[in-house]
Write a protein that holds these residues in place. Sequence first.
Motif, PDB file in Angstrom:
ATOM      1  N   ARG A 154     -90.251 -28.836  17.281  1.00  0.00           N
ATOM      2  CA  ARG A 154     -91.321 -29.681  17.824  1.00  0.00           C
ATOM      3  C   ARG A 154     -91.961 -30.548  16.735  1.00  0.00           C
ATOM      4  N   ARG A 155     -92.060 -30.016  15.512  1.00  0.00           N
ATOM      5  CA  ARG A 155     -92.608 -30.834  14.415  1.00  0.00           C
ATOM      6  C   ARG A 155     -91.694 -32.020  14.108  1.00  0.00           C
ATOM      7  N   ASP A 156     -90.377 -31.769  14.106  1.00  0.00           N
ATOM      8  CA  ASP A 156     -89.441 -32.867  13.853  1.00  0.00           C
ATOM      9  C   ASP A 156     -89.545 -33.930  14.941  1.00  0.00           C
ATOM     10  N   LEU A 157     -89.688 -33.495  16.180  1.00  0.00           N
ATOM     11  CA  LEU A 157     -89.843 -34.461  17.262  1.00  0.00           C
ATOM     12  C   LEU A 157     -91.165 -35.208  17.150  1.00  0.00           C
ATOM     13  N   ASP A 158     -92.202 -34.511  16.750  1.00  0.00           N
ATOM     14  CA  ASP A 158     -93.500 -35.145  16.584  1.00  0.00           C
ATOM     15  C   ASP A 158     -93.428 -36.272  15.557  1.00  0.00           C
ATOM     16  N   ALA A 159     -92.655 -36.054  14.485  1.00  0.00           N
ATOM     17  CA  ALA A 159     -92.513 -37.092  13.459  1.00  0.00           C
ATOM     18  C   ALA A 159     -91.703 -38.279  13.969  1.00  0.00           C
ATOM     19  N   LEU A 160     -90.744 -38.030  14.865  1.00  0.00           N
ATOM     20  CA  LEU A 160     -89.925 -39.112  15.415  1.00  0.00           C
ATOM     21  C   LEU A 160     -90.642 -39.909  16.496  1.00  0.00           C
ATOM     22  N   LEU A 161     -91.685 -39.292  17.088  1.00  0.00           N
ATOM     23  CA  LEU A 161     -92.370 -39.914  18.221  1.00  0.00           C
ATOM     24  C   LEU A 161     -93.865 -40.031  17.923  1.00  0.00           C
ATOM     25  N   PRO A 162     -94.249 -40.868  16.967  1.00  0.00           N
ATOM     26  CA  PRO A 162     -95.667 -40.977  16.601  1.00  0.00           C
ATOM     27  C   PRO A 162     -96.463 -41.674  17.700  1.00  0.00           C
TER      28      PRO A 162
ATOM     29  N   VAL B 142     -80.370 -40.606  19.770  1.00  0.00           N
ATOM     30  CA  VAL B 142     -79.544 -39.435  19.516  1.00  0.00           C
ATOM     31  C   VAL B 142     -80.367 -38.308  18.919  1.00  0.00           C
ATOM     32  N   ARG B 143     -81.200 -38.599  17.960  1.00  0.00           N
ATOM     33  CA  ARG B 143     -81.970 -37.550  17.307  1.00  0.00           C
ATOM     34  C   ARG B 143     -82.974 -36.902  18.246  1.00  0.00           C
ATOM     35  N   VAL B 144     -83.635 -37.705  19.060  1.00  0.00           N
ATOM     36  CA  VAL B 144     -84.588 -37.138  20.018  1.00  0.00           C
ATOM     37  C   VAL B 144     -83.856 -36.302  21.062  1.00  0.00           C
ATOM     38  N   GLU B 145     -82.752 -36.807  21.585  1.00  0.00           N
ATOM     39  CA  GLU B 145     -82.009 -36.064  22.605  1.00  0.00           C
ATOM     40  C   GLU B 145     -81.492 -34.743  22.081  1.00  0.00           C
ATOM     41  N   ARG B 146     -80.958 -34.743  20.853  1.00  0.00           N
ATOM     42  CA  ARG B 146     -80.403 -33.513  20.274  1.00  0.00           C
ATOM     43  C   ARG B 146     -81.499 -32.503  19.948  1.00  0.00           C
ATOM     44  N   LEU B 147     -82.612 -32.951  19.413  1.00  0.00           N
ATOM     45  CA  LEU B 147     -83.698 -32.029  19.098  1.00  0.00           C
ATOM     46  C   LEU B 147     -84.270 -31.412  20.369  1.00  0.00           C
TER      47      LEU B 147
END
Length: 433
Positions: free
Chosen positions: A155-163, A335-340
């Motif tokens: 969730r932290r990685d996704l949070d960084a990708l989706l500010p 791709v990164r959001v979908e995979r995470l």
Amino acid sequence: MAGLATMGGVATALAGCAGERSAPAPGAPASLEALAAEYVRLSLALARQQPSLVEVWLGPPDQAAASRVPAPQLRAEAGALLIQAEAVAGQTDPAAGPDSIGDAMRAAYLVGQIRALDEAAGRLVGEGHPFQEEARRTFGHTAPPRDASGLEAIRRDLDALLPGPGSLADRHAAFRRAAAVPAERVEDVFRAAVDWCRREAAARLPLPEGESLTTRAEDTTGWAAFSRPTGPLTSDLWVAKGGGADAAHLLQLAAHEGTPGHHAQLVLASATLVTGRGWTERLLLPSFGPHRLLAEGAAEAGAALLLPVEVREAVVRDVLLPAAGQPPSMAAALVRVERLAAELDLEVAYIAADYLDTAARAVDVADRLREDALVLDPGGMVSFIEKQRTKILAYPVGRRLVLDRIGGDDEAARWARLSTIATTLTLPGAGGE
């Protein structure tokens, strides 16, 4: 896929090996062939009570049209057949057979499926077990202990990708909605993804001559996508036209449902096991047991092997986004959001267990699915959990099991092990390998 279907053309070709059956003698271990026939008979009989248990029957249509049997009788028959299956498996020589696919592997498959039938028959007469025990009886595996720190890291990685403002769930849903392929382009994008996967997988996972598949986009399936066999070597792949999928997710669905996923599983089993060895039980495509767990797991693992992240990005950027009429620059983030987000599937399983084992309210469970697991249709997922119960484990647990078994050494060896698992729907070490 859901429901019960018959394939008359396949039945004509295979009626000789599947049409005759006799019940095993009480108290005496049956042959593998007799055991397989009884497994098929009982599966089809249970599907008369609960149609979702069998997705497709590729054998003689008259077997699927058998008379309805009372649930208590089915429960008794399932328990007796499980005892016989375990006795047969105990007498099977693990070293028998000229290659890695032998009688021990067949016996392991049948025991696992019959044990799951026993659990399903019990549910028909009102028996029940807690989530993890039901999973153990159904799949032979349970959900692993919850790794709270690992899930939070995703969730932290996704949070960084989706500010931006709003909760992570709000930002994730908005991002995926904005990236959705226009409905009128979904079929073209999905077909392009299926074709790319088939070409790239051909050398790694060779399929029998004469196999083929078709694709279509509809809004009547209730699934994001599914693969329906139309014969022993042919499949029809469906994708939801207005489901809101983005290009990265359509690529995952194409690999999962087509090649190296469910279509490949169908044709490999048909050619290698049914035609090649007479394993009539594989004329049945069940939605229960280790079959379901490893079918979904092998489809997910095959997609992971074929599509490492950098390859996904290239295909989405160079092939799928142009077909969708969308900017290729979206590829990396998509791709990164979908995979995470896909890695949160175990969180869905933990929420499902809480829901089924406690007095949690459906509305609260839907909130948790949206906020903690980032499920885009939480209401639909609650409905799925209520109907399918432990089947929610098939994707996350199945994928992890298969990826663990295929290992991390050279690529050819990994594909060879995946081929064995995809064909037999048993894990190496369960018999014959």
